[in-house]
Design an enzyme around this catalytic site. Structure first.
Site, PDB file in Angstrom:
ATOM      1  N   GLY A  45     104.823  38.287  -7.128  1.00  0.00           N
ATOM      2  CA  GLY A  45     103.355  38.310  -6.968  1.00  0.00           C
ATOM      3  C   GLY A  45     102.605  37.200  -7.680  1.00  0.00           C
ATOM      4  O   GLY A  45     101.543  36.786  -7.249  1.00  0.00           O
ATOM      5  N   CYS A  75     108.974  42.832   1.930  1.00  0.00           N
ATOM      6  CA  CYS A  75     108.117  42.354   0.852  1.00  0.00           C
ATOM      7  C   CYS A  75     106.930  41.628   1.475  1.00  0.00           C
ATOM      8  O   CYS A  75     107.116  40.642   2.203  1.00  0.00           O
ATOM      9  CB  CYS A  75     108.922  41.397  -0.029  1.00  0.00           C
ATOM     10  N   CYS A 186     101.963  46.413  -0.904  1.00  0.00           N
ATOM     11  CA  CYS A 186     103.149  45.911  -1.607  1.00  0.00           C
ATOM     12  C   CYS A 186     104.182  47.013  -1.504  1.00  0.00           C
ATOM     13  O   CYS A 186     103.864  48.191  -1.688  1.00  0.00           O
ATOM     14  CB  CYS A 186     102.804  45.626  -3.070  1.00  0.00           C
TER      15      CYS A 186
HETATM   16  N1  DGL Z   1     107.328  44.194  -3.216  1.00  0.00           N
HETATM   17  C1  DGL Z   1     106.656  42.980  -3.027  1.00  0.00           C
HETATM   18  C2  DGL Z   1     105.546  43.059  -1.985  1.00  0.00           C
HETATM   19  O1  DGL Z   1     105.647  43.818  -1.053  1.00  0.00           O
HETATM   20  C3  DGL Z   1     106.310  42.074  -4.187  1.00  0.00           C
HETATM   21  C4  DGL Z   1     106.293  42.562  -5.548  1.00  0.00           C
HETATM   22  C5  DGL Z   1     106.364  41.420  -6.557  1.00  0.00           C
HETATM   23  O2  DGL Z   1     107.480  40.978  -6.788  1.00  0.00           O
HETATM   24  O3  DGL Z   1     105.338  41.001  -7.079  1.00  0.00           O
HETATM   25  O4  DGL Z   1     104.581  42.354  -2.045  1.00  0.00           O
END
Ligand code: DGL
Length: 265
Positions: A45, A75, A186
């Site tokens: 992020g 993601c 997320c």
């Molecule tokens: N799970 C990820 C998303 O859907 C990102 C989380 C991260 O690593 O900041 O955005």
């Protein structure tokens, strides 16, 4: 020409993509799945798009070495940074990305205010701005970056007082703005649904895109006659950090204790 029995590669910066993996396994139990948690580089992020693109190229290369017939970017942050690059690199390889559920939220809201919880990378991207232009011109969208949530979920913390306080600080401004539809933008955040249900009034709808991603994968595989019909297959897990650390929290997030292998960096 890929085989129907070839695996599908699913990746995330860490454990968040397990929320998508669960939907894929529910819809497509016969598929053999490979899951890469890029825990050595989490969170995405706050990283630059270029950094994330390099990581996604590396992981896509690993999936291709494993003979994967398709790849899922489980993601949102990786999708905005890297999906176009991967599509250019592998134009004939089925690739599923994901984006915050702005379209269904805009259709569902009655108050006309939609809240989005997502990473800074997703919210600052041109792809997200385009999504708002396309689907949210008639509603007010209030966005909230959530630094710190992913790091806590990565340790298996889904309910501590500190996490509750952090989450409340992110959600309350959206509720104060009148949002009746809350997008989890997320893939880590669906693990916070139990905690969120105590912070958000019951009439606020909470939506994520895991099930839609699974359906999109099903469509892409069906179009290419690549759906696997054999007996139910399992999932193989890889981590780019200490495999034991992922193995320790899998029983919390995935319910099953599984072997985890190291992913070369
Ligand atoms: N799970 C990820 C998303 O859907 C990102 C989380 C991260 O690593 O900041 O955005």
């Amino acid at each position: 020409m890929a085989e129907r029995s070839a695996p599908v590669g699913v990746m995330d910066s860490g454990v968040g993509g397990l929320s998508v993996l669960a939907e894929i396994q529910r819809l497509l139990p016969n598929e053999s799945l490979l899951y890469v948690a890029d825990c050595g580089h989490v969170p995405y992020g706050e990283k630059t798009p270029d950094y994330i693109r390099q990581r996604c190229r590396h992981i896509a290369g690993f999936f291709r070495e494993q003979g994967a017939k398709a790849m899922v970017l489980a993601c949102n942050t990786a999708t905005v940074a890297a999906v176009a690059d991967l599509r250019e690199l592998y134009p004939d390889w089925p690739l599923v990305g994901m984006e915050p559920a702005v379209k269904p939220a805009a259709a569902a809201t009655r108050s006309g205010v939609v809240g989005v919880l997502a990473t800074t990378g997703t919210l600052q991207s041109a792809k997200f701005a385009a999504l708002l232009d396309r689907f949210a011109s008639d509603v007010r969208v209030v966005t909230q970056p959530c630094p710190g949530l992913v790091e806590r979920i990565e340790t298996g913390d889904l309910a501590s007082p500190q996490l509750r306080q952090l989450l409340q600080g992110y959600v309350q401004p959206l509720l104060d703005a009148g949002c009746d539809t809350l997008i989890l933008g997320c893939t880590h955040y669906p693990f916070l649904r139990p905690l969120l249900s105590g912070l958000v009034p019951a009439e606020v709808a909470i939506i994520d895109t895991g099930a839609a991603v699974a359906r999109q994968l099903q469509r892409l595989l069906a179009d290419r006659d690549l759906l696997c019909e054999g007996p139910p297959r399992g999932v193989g897990f890889w981590s780019s950090a200490d495999p034991q650390a992922l193995r320790d929290i899998l029983p919390v997030l995935w319910q099953v204790d599984e072997k985890v292998l190291p992913l070369g960096v």
